[in-house]
Scaffold this motif. Structure first.
Motif, short mmCIF file in Angstrom:
data_model
loop_
_atom_site.label_atom_id
_atom_site.label_comp_id
_atom_site.label_asym_id
_atom_site.label_seq_id
_atom_site.Cartn_x
_atom_site.Cartn_y
_atom_site.Cartn_z
N ILE A 85 0.89 -1.30 -0.11
CA ILE A 85 -0.03 0.07 -0.04
C ILE A 85 0.92 1.29 0.01
O ILE A 85 0.76 2.24 -0.82
N ILE A 86 1.59 1.47 0.93
CA ILE A 86 2.79 2.42 0.89
C ILE A 86 3.63 2.46 -0.40
O ILE A 86 3.78 3.59 -1.03
N SER A 87 4.03 1.30 -0.92
CA SER A 87 4.99 1.34 -2.10
C SER A 87 4.37 2.06 -3.46
O SER A 87 4.80 2.61 -4.31
N TYR A 88 2.76 1.46 -3.64
CA TYR A 88 2.23 1.94 -4.81
C TYR A 88 1.64 3.35 -4.60
O TYR A 88 0.94 3.71 -5.49
N SER A 89 1.60 3.99 -3.36
CA SER A 89 0.82 5.30 -3.24
C SER A 89 1.96 6.33 -3.70
O SER A 89 3.31 6.04 -3.69
N LYS A 90 1.60 7.56 -3.31
CA LYS A 90 2.40 8.67 -3.57
C LYS A 90 3.31 8.97 -2.22
O LYS A 90 4.17 9.76 -2.28
N TYR A 91 3.05 8.01 -1.33
CA TYR A 91 3.89 8.00 0.08
C TYR A 91 4.96 6.87 0.02
O TYR A 91 5.57 6.63 0.97
N TYR A 92 5.40 6.74 -1.35
CA TYR A 92 6.38 5.40 -1.13
C TYR A 92 7.62 5.86 -0.60
O TYR A 92 8.37 4.80 -0.21
N LYS A 93 7.97 7.05 -0.55
CA LYS A 93 9.23 7.42 -0.15
C LYS A 93 9.47 7.05 1.57
O LYS A 93 10.36 7.19 1.96
N THR A 94 8.30 7.06 2.07
CA THR A 94 8.01 6.58 3.44
C THR A 94 8.70 5.22 3.82
O THR A 94 9.07 4.97 5.00
N ASN A 95 8.53 4.44 2.79
CA ASN A 95 9.09 3.21 2.86
C ASN A 95 10.82 3.07 3.46
O ASN A 95 11.16 2.40 4.27
N ILE A 96 11.44 4.10 2.89
CA ILE A 96 12.93 4.51 3.23
C ILE A 96 13.07 4.84 4.75
O ILE A 96 13.58 4.30 5.46
N VAL A 97 12.01 5.66 5.08
CA VAL A 97 12.16 6.22 6.43
C VAL A 97 11.67 5.33 7.46
O VAL A 97 12.49 4.85 8.57
N LEU A 98 10.80 4.37 6.95
CA LEU A 98 10.14 3.39 8.00
C LEU A 98 11.39 2.07 8.17
O LEU A 98 11.76 1.64 8.99
N ILE A 99 12.15 1.91 6.98
CA ILE A 99 13.17 0.92 6.85
C ILE A 99 14.50 1.33 7.97
O ILE A 99 15.01 0.88 8.56
N LEU A 100 14.74 2.77 7.59
CA LEU A 100 15.69 3.38 8.59
C LEU A 100 15.31 3.10 10.10
O LEU A 100 16.25 2.74 10.80
N ILE A 122 11.01 -8.00 18.21
CA ILE A 122 10.75 -6.66 18.79
C ILE A 122 10.75 -5.68 17.63
O ILE A 122 9.81 -4.74 17.64
N ALA A 123 12.02 -5.52 17.01
CA ALA A 123 12.23 -4.49 15.87
C ALA A 123 11.08 -4.86 14.65
O ALA A 123 10.60 -3.75 14.27
N MET A 124 10.60 -5.74 14.33
CA MET A 124 9.87 -6.19 13.43
C MET A 124 8.47 -5.68 13.70
O MET A 124 7.73 -5.40 12.90
N THR A 125 8.03 -6.10 14.87
CA THR A 125 6.81 -5.82 15.44
C THR A 125 6.61 -4.51 15.45
O THR A 125 5.46 -4.04 15.23
N ALA A 126 7.51 -3.55 15.89
CA ALA A 126 7.38 -2.34 15.78
C ALA A 126 7.29 -1.68 14.36
O ALA A 126 6.55 -0.67 14.36
N PHE A 127 8.11 -2.15 13.46
CA PHE A 127 8.04 -1.75 12.13
C PHE A 127 6.60 -1.99 11.59
O PHE A 127 6.18 -1.09 10.70
N ASN A 128 6.29 -3.20 12.03
CA ASN A 128 4.84 -3.45 11.22
C ASN A 128 3.59 -2.32 11.78
O ASN A 128 2.75 -1.99 11.12
N LEU A 129 3.96 -2.22 13.25
CA LEU A 129 3.09 -1.25 13.92
C LEU A 129 3.00 0.34 13.51
O LEU A 129 2.16 0.87 13.28
N PHE A 130 4.29 0.42 13.06
CA PHE A 130 4.65 1.82 12.60
C PHE A 130 3.87 1.87 11.19
O PHE A 130 3.06 2.91 10.77
N LYS A 131 3.82 0.75 10.26
CA LYS A 131 3.20 0.92 9.08
C LYS A 131 1.56 0.81 9.16
O LYS A 131 1.03 1.65 8.29
N ILE A 132 1.12 -0.03 9.97
CA ILE A 132 -0.35 0.22 10.10
C ILE A 132 -0.74 1.12 10.69
O ILE A 132 -1.79 2.09 9.86
N PHE A 133 -0.13 2.27 11.67
CA PHE A 133 -0.49 3.34 12.02
C PHE A 133 -0.33 4.27 10.98
O PHE A 133 -1.32 5.51 10.79
#
Length: 487
Positions: free
Chosen positions: A353-368, A398-409
Motif C-alpha cells: 500500500i505504501i509502495s504503490y501510493s504517493k507516499y512511497y518514499k516513506t518506506n525508506i524512512v520506515l526501513i531506516l 521486537i524490531a519487526m513488530t515495531a516496524f509493522n505497527l508503524f506501517k499500520i498506524f
C-alpha cells in the motif's frame, strides 16, 4: 497468447521456487546440523556479499524495470548495458577499497571478505540479468538456475567437507565457484535471447531518459535494498563478531525453518500487488480497505495453522531425525522467529500500500527506523547481556513488530483503513483457544502418533471451525468448489 505465456511463466516460477525450498529444508534438517560452524561461516560470508551487492548494482536492476517500457528498443539495450557498466565500475572501486583497508588495518575475520566479494559481484549481475529476463518474459529458466544451483551446491560442499574431500577453505572456494557457474549459465541464457553489442556510449539513452530522474530513482532503489539488508539480515553478520560461527549456524537453521511459515505469503502478495496498485490509482479506498482486511485475515489464518503445527509437533519431528541432538537447540529460535513471521504476515499487504501510493518514499524512512531498532537492540543483547542467539531472535521480533505497527498506524493516518475487523478478532480468539487446548494435550511417547494427534488434528480442527463460521472467504470458496467437484 501473451496471457498464456505469462501464466506459464508464473506456474513454472512457483514450481521452481517450491522445489528450491524443498531442497533447502531437506538439507537444513539432515545435512547442515552436522557442521554448524561451517554453515555459520558461509552465512557470514553470504551476509557480507549481501551487504556488498546492493552497493555494486546501485539500483540499476529496479531502474531497468522502471525505465524499460518507455525507452526505444535501441535505448532498452543501452539501459541494460548501463546496468552492466554500473556493476563493473562500482565493483572495481570497492575492490580497491578492500585492498586499502587490508593494507592499513588488522580486522578479525577480514579474510572472509575476499570470499564474499566475488559472490557479491555474481549476485549483482544475477539480479540485473533476472530483471532483464523479466523484461523479455523469459524468467522461468533464470529462476531455475538461481533457486536450484546454490541449493544443490551448498549441501554438496557440506557432504564433501564431512567426507574429508577438502578443508574449510577448499569448501569456501567451491561455493564461490558455484556462484560463478550460476552466473555463467545465466549469462549464456540471457545473451542467447537478448543480443547486445559492445558499444558502451550512453548519450542516446540519456537524451531520452532523464539522467537526473534515473539517478534519483536508482538512489532510492539502492537505499531500499541496502536498508532492507540492514533491517532483515544484519543478525547473521553480527553473531560471529560477538559469539561464534557455530552459534551463527544454529541461528541460521532456525531462520531457514521459521521462514517456511512465510512460503504461502509470497504467492498471495504476488496476486494482490496489481490490485493494490489499481485501487490506489483509482482512489477506490473502500475496496482497498476490504481487500486489506481479507488479505490480512487469510495470511494470519494460514500462518497461524502452520505456526501452531510447528509449535505442537516440531520436537517430535526432530526426534525422528538422526540429527536431533544438533537441531534441538534451534527450537526456541524457530518459535521466536516463527512468531515474528506470523505477525508480519498478519498485517497483510501494508508495504505494498505504501509502495504503490504517493507516499512511497516513506518506506525508506520506515526501513531506516527498523535498521536503527535492529542494530541498537542487537548491540544491546550481544554486548550487555548473555542472552546469546535467543536474545538476537527476540531483538529481531521486537524490531519487526515495531516496524509493522508503524506501517499500520501510518496507513491509517493517510488512508483511514486497518487490516483488522470484528471477524479478524474472532479468528484470533479461536486460534488462541484451539492452540491452547491442543498444547495442553499430554505428550504421546510415539513421536509419529504425537505429530498426528497434536499438529495434524490441530490443523483439521482449525480448518473445520473457521470454515463453519465462514471467517475466511477464500477457504469457504475453495472447500465449496472441491466439494461440488466431488459431488
Amino acid at each position: 497468447m501473451k496471457n498464456t505465456s505469462e501464466q506459464k511463466q508464473v506456474f513454472w516460477f512457483t514450481i521452481i521456487n517450491y522445489l528450491g525450498i524443498a531442497i533447502g529444508i531437506i538439507s537444513t534438517v539432515f545435512i547442515y546440523p552436522k557442521d554448524k560452524a561451517f554453515l555459520g561461516i558461509f552465512r557470514y560470508i553470504y551476509a557480507i556479499a549481501g551487504l556488498l551487492f546492493p552497493i555494486m548494482i546501485f539500483g540499476a536492476g529496479q531502474a531497468l524495470i522502471n525505465f524499460y517500457p518507455t525507452a526505444s528498443e535501441h535505448n532498452q539495450k543501452k539501459l541494460f548495458k548501463y546496468g552492466i557498466a554500473t556493476i563493473l565500475t562500482i565493483s572495481s572501486v570497492l575492490f580497491l577499497g578492500m585492498l586499502l583497508v587490508d593494507a592499513f588495518f588488522i580486522i578479525e575475520n577480514y579474510k572472509y571478505v575476499y570470499y564474499a566479494f566475488p559472490i557479491g559481484v555474481s549476485l549483482a549481475f544475477i539480479e540485473l540479468f533476472k530483471r532483464q529476463a523479466t523484461n523479455i518474459n523469459k524468467l522461468s529458466i533464470p529462476t531455475l538456475f538461481e533457486k536450484i544451483i546454490p541449493k544443490i551446491a551448498l549441501p554438496t560442499v557440506f557432504i564433501l567437507l564431512l567426507s574429508g574431500f577438502f578443508e574449510v577453505e577448499g569448501g569456501l572456494v567451491a561455493l564461490v565457484i558455484s556462484y560463478f557457474i550460476l552466473l555463467g549459465c545465466l549469462s549464456i541464457y540471457i545473451f542467447k535471447h537478448y543480443r547486445v553489442n559492445l558499444d558502451f556510449s550512453f548519450k542516446s539513452l540519456f537524451s531520452q531518459v532523464s539522467r537526473k530522474e534515473y539517478y534519483k530513482y536508482s538512489f532510492y532503489a539502492f537505499l531500499g535494498s541496502f536498508g532492507s539488508f540492514l533491517a532483515f539480515r544484519l543478525d547473521t553478520l553480527m553473531i560471529p563478531e560477538f559469539l561464534s560461527f557455530e552459534a551463527n549456524g544454529t541461528y541460521s537453521i532456525g531462520v531457514i525453518l521459521a521462514s517456511v511459515i512465510a512460503i504461502p505469503a509470497t504467492g498471495v502478495f504476488s496476486i494482490y500487488a496489481p490490485l493494490v496498485s489499481k485501487y490506489i490509482k483509482h482512489q477506490d479506498l473502500d475496496m482497498l480497505g476490504r481487500k486489506y482486511v481479507e488479505n490480512a485475515k487469510l495470511l494470519f489464518f494460514v500462518g497461524a495453522i502452520l505456526y501452531g503445527a510447528i509449535v505442537l509437533g516440531i520436537n517430535s519431528f526432530f526426534k525422528l531425525l538422526p540429527t536431533y541432538d544438533k537441531l534441538v537447540d534451534t527450537i526456541p529460535i524457530i518459535f521466536i522467529l516463527g512468531a515474528n513471521v506470523l505477525f508480519n504476515m498478519s498485517t497483510g499487504f501494508s508495504s505494498e500500500i505504501i509502495s504503490y501510493s504517493k507516499y512511497y518514499k516513506t518506506n525508506i524512512v520506515l526501513i531506516l527506523i527498523l535498521v536503527i531498532l535492529n542494530v541498537g537492540l542487537n548491540l544491546y543483547v550481544l554486548i550487555l547481556t548473555d542472552y546469546g542467539i535467543i536474545g538476537v531472535a527476540w531483538a529481531s521480533f521486537i524490531a519487526m513488530t515495531a516496524f509493522n505497527l508503524f506501517k499500520i498506524f501510518y496507513i491509517y493516518s493517510k488512508f483511514k483503513i486497518l487490516p483488522f475487523d470484528k471477524g479478524y478478532f474472532h479468528l484470533f480468539v479461536i486460534t488462541l483457544f484451539v492452540g491452547t487446548v491442543f498444547y495442553w494435550i499430554p505428550e504421546i511417547q510415539n513421536n509419529v502418533v504425537n505429530i498426528l494427534v497434536k499438529s495434524c488434528t490441530f490443523i483439521l480442527a482449525m480448518v473445520y471451525i473457521v470454515f463453519k463460521l465462514k471467517l475466511i472467504y477464500a477457504l469457504n470458496y475453495w472447500i465449496d468448489k472441491i466439494f461440488k467437484i466431488k459431488a
